[in-house]
Design a protein around this motif. Sequence first.
Motif, PDB file in Angstrom:
ATOM      1  N   HIS A 183       0.845  -1.200   0.000  1.00  8.96           N
ATOM      2  CA  HIS A 183       0.000   0.000   0.000  1.00  8.96           C
ATOM      3  C   HIS A 183       0.876   1.243   0.000  1.00  8.96           C
ATOM      4  CE1 HIS A 183      -3.331  -2.470   2.175  1.00  8.96           C
ATOM      5  NE2 HIS A 183      -3.464  -2.550   0.883  1.00  8.96           N
ATOM      6  N   GLU A 639      -6.955  -0.602  -3.101  1.00  7.99           N
ATOM      7  CA  GLU A 639      -5.545  -0.223  -3.052  1.00  7.99           C
ATOM      8  C   GLU A 639      -4.620  -1.419  -3.253  1.00  7.99           C
ATOM      9  OE1 GLU A 639      -4.364   2.647  -0.031  1.00  7.99           O
ATOM     10  OE2 GLU A 639      -6.480   3.110   0.266  1.00  7.99           O
ATOM     11  N   TYR A 658      -3.046   4.256  -8.815  1.00  4.92           N
ATOM     12  CA  TYR A 658      -3.216   3.757  -7.453  1.00  4.92           C
ATOM     13  C   TYR A 658      -4.514   4.345  -6.911  1.00  4.92           C
ATOM     14  CZ  TYR A 658      -2.285   2.460  -2.632  1.00  4.92           C
ATOM     15  OH  TYR A 658      -2.371   1.902  -1.380  1.00  4.92           O
ATOM     16  N   VAL A 660      -7.635   5.168  -4.582  1.00  6.87           N
ATOM     17  CA  VAL A 660      -8.082   5.295  -3.190  1.00  6.87           C
ATOM     18  C   VAL A 660      -9.556   5.687  -3.219  1.00  6.87           C
ATOM     19  CG1 VAL A 660      -5.788   5.936  -2.333  1.00  6.87           C
ATOM     20  CG2 VAL A 660      -7.388   7.723  -3.041  1.00  6.87           C
TER      21      VAL A 660
END
Length: 730
Positions: A183, A639, A658, A660
Amino acid sequence: MKFTSPATETIFDTSTVVGKATHRVDGPLKVSGRAPYAYERHDVIDGQLVAYPLGATIAKGRILSIDTQHAKAAPGVHTIITTLEYDELPKDERNVASLFGGDKVVHYHQAIAAVVADSFEQARAAANLITVKYDIEQDLDFDLERQWQQRGTVEPVSATGDFAQAFQSAAKTLDREYRTPGHSHAMMEPHSTLAHWDGDALTIWTSNQMIAWNREALAVTLGLEEDNIRVDSPYIGGGFGSKLFLRSDAVLAALASKASGRPVKLALPRPFVMNNTTHRGETIQRIRIGTDAQGHITAIAHTAMSPTQPGGQGEQATDQTRQFYAGANRLIEHHPVEMFLPESNAMRAPGEASGLMALEIAMDEMAEVLDMDPVAFRALNDTQVDPENPKRTFSDRNFTRCLSEGARAFGWHDRPQTPASRRDGNWLIGMGMAGAYRGSPVLTSGARVRLQANGTVIVETDMTDIGTGSYTIIAQTAAEVMGLPVSAIDVRLGDSNFPRSAGSGGQFGAPSSTAGVYAACVKLREMIAQKLQMPEAELSFSDGAVHSAGEPQLIGTFATDAELVAEDKIEFGKFRSDDHIVSTFGAHFVELRVHALTGEIRLNRMLAVCDSGRILNPITARSQVIGGMVMGVGAAMMEEMAVDRTQGFFANHDLAGYEVPVHMDIPSQEVIFLDTLDPVATPMKAKGIGELGLCGVAAAVANAAYNATGVRLRDYPVTLEKLFPGLPKV
Ligand code: MOS
């Protein structure tokens, strides 16, 4: 002040300010854009230049040459520093991978140069003109799965009783593997530093969680006296552990400033946040649980593997399993694997966040094996003592209350008993829950309080506010002890000229720093008592006045010599850890829906119940918890740092790749605080909350997805393409 035994009664037991819902004192500055962040310190020093970093494009090897000829001739360029012009810089003990200097590359996007120019655009354009030749080390392994399959034995982290025997003879057993990806902290504000030299004295305006650590690290890395370094970081746009340690932004800015003879500022571009700094390491975990016929755990083992740069530990995902649930026979194993990916290191609730993603699915699966309710199974296996050492007790543990109050508030009795049994049109509805556990450490923390003649108090400490609310809870603490309104307290943070504090990390910031401010305020009260030649205990402080036997006196009148200054720190006695485990507990509940035709997952509602000692400020504490829950949803559903297993870097190194959660992903969130008092924790009887909010959330989502669909996923994130093949036929 030394905190050596549980206080039976403190000033805070009749609190009028601490514990009250108080809006952020720094809120107006932030929403109006006037809070100065590191990259925007335009007013602190004239003549600022801008630097842009260059990162290595290999995972491991040696740099043969760096050609800066074209870059040097580019418009606006002042200076270029390259790693080949420096010896490898000494590392502070807290840094794992080296930050700059020398020809060795140990991870992708390790900083190897910086271009200094008049503008950001000029610096970036010139950096793109630099060419680098490498001697690339071949045949590196970036495949954790292969390492896991080939793993050998390892010395256990801890072993209690006889796990193997107990597991073999258990009435019911579970043996499963779970996988969590890496992460990224993905904080809004990237790492940024403005550096300026005055002779040998360095000032950095930066964005960092731990001021004192960073001054120490800069001293080691740059070979300076600590007294010659000032670190200033009053506002921080998120950290989550990524800004605990000295990073390349500060090193590059300092060296580039020295080389160009001008103040230089540098922000890490987003891809550098992913590949140059740290991340939460991926894990593979195996959990074995054995119970008796009634569901009491008799055997529990947790084995985890995680990649690390040489010298690091990797993600210690087994931590919580040592202490969360009862059981006489236990085995904890951790396999750190040296790998030349970017450095894995602390990210919010390091250890527990990843570990509970696995353990709390395993608990759900074990409850199913036992045909027990998952809430009841957890409650049955509560423990009030350290399962590895029953002589140590939990200082205050109300986990079963979190479970029962959460179940009631959430309507858990209405949970679909059978997976994939509830539908609303084409939506499959499911409910899931998970337990939460996170340690609540403390660190020595100091503060200076300066009483002014006008009756206000200035508080100075190098504590940081990373968006958490430190300014506010510290103002509340000083207001409470000095008998003043919050508006009479002026809190100043994040400057190495102020007394050393705990800093922000490991959810130790709030309990430690407020206790430090408490200690300094008590010292100030004692100084006032001395002036009155009375014992401090016979005075009371309220409504801006000091009350003794005679007439109340306005507190400002004691600020003779313009101000009255007291400084102290809180130190914590060993009783806290020798006799007790001080931890925080919670329960997370999630209801979600999965589309039967597409596998689309949408959350309906979430609830967290938290047992974290005294809640210093319900508004900021709630914000911490709901923020943690959002982070947990990200970990559950989207994630994932995508590892390029041949080249050794994270491919989705920006906020486009990425993912979120955004507002549309987050439904109604509720938070219930038990608001207990933990007299062992600190004189404030408060514990951490910021990391607890994340712990267990992802597993609650995964368990709810299973309840909705009947598809049990054990590798995160839980995405529609993984659910889809197993969805019930329409
Ligand atoms: Mo936290 S990962 O210790 O900032």
